[in-house]
Design a protein around this motif. Structure first.
Motif, PDB file in Angstrom:
ATOM      1  N   LEU A  39      -4.714   8.908   0.707  1.00  0.00           N
ATOM      2  CA  LEU A  39      -4.214  10.242   0.983  1.00  0.00           C
ATOM      3  C   LEU A  39      -5.052  10.828   2.109  1.00  0.00           C
ATOM      4  O   LEU A  39      -6.267  10.913   1.990  1.00  0.00           O
ATOM      5  CB  LEU A  39      -4.336  11.133  -0.250  1.00  0.00           C
ATOM      6  N   VAL A  40      -4.400  11.229   3.206  1.00  0.00           N
ATOM      7  CA  VAL A  40      -5.111  11.771   4.364  1.00  0.00           C
ATOM      8  C   VAL A  40      -4.496  13.123   4.698  1.00  0.00           C
ATOM      9  O   VAL A  40      -3.289  13.261   4.775  1.00  0.00           O
ATOM     10  CB  VAL A  40      -4.993  10.817   5.581  1.00  0.00           C
ATOM     11  N   ASP A  41      -5.373  14.120   4.940  1.00  0.00           N
ATOM     12  CA  ASP A  41      -4.886  15.458   5.266  1.00  0.00           C
ATOM     13  C   ASP A  41      -5.913  16.171   6.129  1.00  0.00           C
ATOM     14  O   ASP A  41      -7.119  15.986   5.970  1.00  0.00           O
ATOM     15  CB  ASP A  41      -4.658  16.251   3.980  1.00  0.00           C
ATOM     16  N   GLY A  89      -3.278  14.646  16.206  1.00  0.00           N
ATOM     17  CA  GLY A  89      -3.577  13.553  17.121  1.00  0.00           C
ATOM     18  C   GLY A  89      -2.673  12.384  16.792  1.00  0.00           C
ATOM     19  O   GLY A  89      -1.673  12.526  16.109  1.00  0.00           O
ATOM     20  N   ASP A  90      -3.029  11.198  17.287  1.00  0.00           N
ATOM     21  CA  ASP A  90      -2.229  10.008  17.049  1.00  0.00           C
ATOM     22  C   ASP A  90      -2.521   9.412  15.688  1.00  0.00           C
ATOM     23  O   ASP A  90      -3.635   9.495  15.182  1.00  0.00           O
ATOM     24  CB  ASP A  90      -2.529   8.949  18.125  1.00  0.00           C
ATOM     25  N   SER A 122      -7.670  11.129  15.381  1.00  0.00           N
ATOM     26  CA  SER A 122      -6.721  10.064  15.095  1.00  0.00           C
ATOM     27  C   SER A 122      -6.998   9.441  13.741  1.00  0.00           C
ATOM     28  O   SER A 122      -8.114   9.455  13.240  1.00  0.00           O
ATOM     29  CB  SER A 122      -6.811   8.976  16.163  1.00  0.00           C
ATOM     30  N   VAL A 123      -5.972   8.878  13.143  1.00  0.00           N
ATOM     31  CA  VAL A 123      -6.094   8.152  11.881  1.00  0.00           C
ATOM     32  C   VAL A 123      -5.574   6.749  12.122  1.00  0.00           C
ATOM     33  O   VAL A 123      -4.494   6.561  12.672  1.00  0.00           O
ATOM     34  CB  VAL A 123      -5.269   8.836  10.769  1.00  0.00           C
ATOM     35  N   ARG A 124      -6.343   5.746  11.732  1.00  0.00           N
ATOM     36  CA  ARG A 124      -5.921   4.350  11.893  1.00  0.00           C
ATOM     37  C   ARG A 124      -6.070   3.637  10.565  1.00  0.00           C
ATOM     38  O   ARG A 124      -7.097   3.749   9.917  1.00  0.00           O
ATOM     39  CB  ARG A 124      -6.775   3.656  12.941  1.00  0.00           C
ATOM     40  N   SER A 127       0.827  -1.211   0.000  1.00  0.00           N
ATOM     41  CA  SER A 127       0.000   0.000   0.000  1.00  0.00           C
ATOM     42  C   SER A 127       0.859   1.258   0.000  1.00  0.00           C
ATOM     43  O   SER A 127       2.006   1.239   0.433  1.00  0.00           O
ATOM     44  CB  SER A 127      -0.902   0.021   1.238  1.00  0.00           C
ATOM     45  N   VAL A 128       0.278   2.339  -0.482  1.00  0.00           N
ATOM     46  CA  VAL A 128       0.909   3.658  -0.448  1.00  0.00           C
ATOM     47  C   VAL A 128       0.012   4.545   0.392  1.00  0.00           C
ATOM     48  O   VAL A 128      -1.163   4.712   0.095  1.00  0.00           O
ATOM     49  CB  VAL A 128       1.073   4.248  -1.866  1.00  0.00           C
ATOM     50  N   ARG A 129       0.567   5.100   1.476  1.00  0.00           N
ATOM     51  CA  ARG A 129      -0.209   5.964   2.377  1.00  0.00           C
ATOM     52  C   ARG A 129       0.536   7.261   2.605  1.00  0.00           C
ATOM     53  O   ARG A 129       1.718   7.248   2.926  1.00  0.00           O
ATOM     54  CB  ARG A 129      -0.443   5.259   3.705  1.00  0.00           C
ATOM     55  N   MET A 130      -0.177   8.367   2.459  1.00  0.00           N
ATOM     56  CA  MET A 130       0.405   9.674   2.715  1.00  0.00           C
ATOM     57  C   MET A 130      -0.472  10.368   3.735  1.00  0.00           C
ATOM     58  O   MET A 130      -1.678  10.506   3.549  1.00  0.00           O
ATOM     59  CB  MET A 130       0.478  10.487   1.423  1.00  0.00           C
TER      60      MET A 130
END
Length: 141
Positions: free
Chosen positions: A126-128, A83-84, A133-135, A74-77
């Protein structure tokens, strides 16, 4: 309108503008063309200064790009999280890099994150700008 078509139209418009300006200055004669060039140079310089200042202010957040990346997993940005962040481990080893035809498409709309042309065996995420929190995957103990 596609990005390639837009780029093409910009280049054609710029070319027509340059040719038109050259014909105008040629018609004015050398002395008048020199005066026009000085005035136009002033405005071009001011526009360049304004573009560099606004670009510097806007660009402070920084962009993220995975354009053209090739990964068997996977590719995660992730950016802008207050937060955590917990990223669970995958159970399997990364596999082979897939062909371009089987690649998921992920593209953020002009916010500085992009993953164009990525070939990934897993997810492209892609998360921004998350205030919590992001899991990803299983929560780690």
């Amino acid at each position: 309108m596609g990005s390639t078509r837009w780029r093409w139209l910009v280049w054609v418009g710029a070319g027509i503008s340059v040719v038109g300006l050259a014909l105008f200055l040629w018609g004015e004669g050398l002395d008048r063309a020199n005066q026009w060039a000085g005035v136009l140079g002033l405005f071009v310089g001011l526009a360049g200064l304004l573009a560099s200042v606004t670009g510097g202010v806007r660009g402070r957040g920084g962009g993220q790009s995975a354009d053209g990346a090739a990964a068997g997993g996977s590719v995660r940005m992730v950016r802008g999280v207050k937060g955590d962040v917990v990223i669970g481990r995958g159970s399997a080893a990364p596999g082979p890099v897939p062909d371009a035809a089987t690649t998921p498409v992920a593209d953020a709309a002009g916010d500085g994150q992009s993953a164009r042309g990525v070939r990934a065996g897993g997810d492209v995420e892609l998360v921004d700008g998350v205030d919590g929190s992001v899991r990803f995957g299983e929560q780690q103990p």
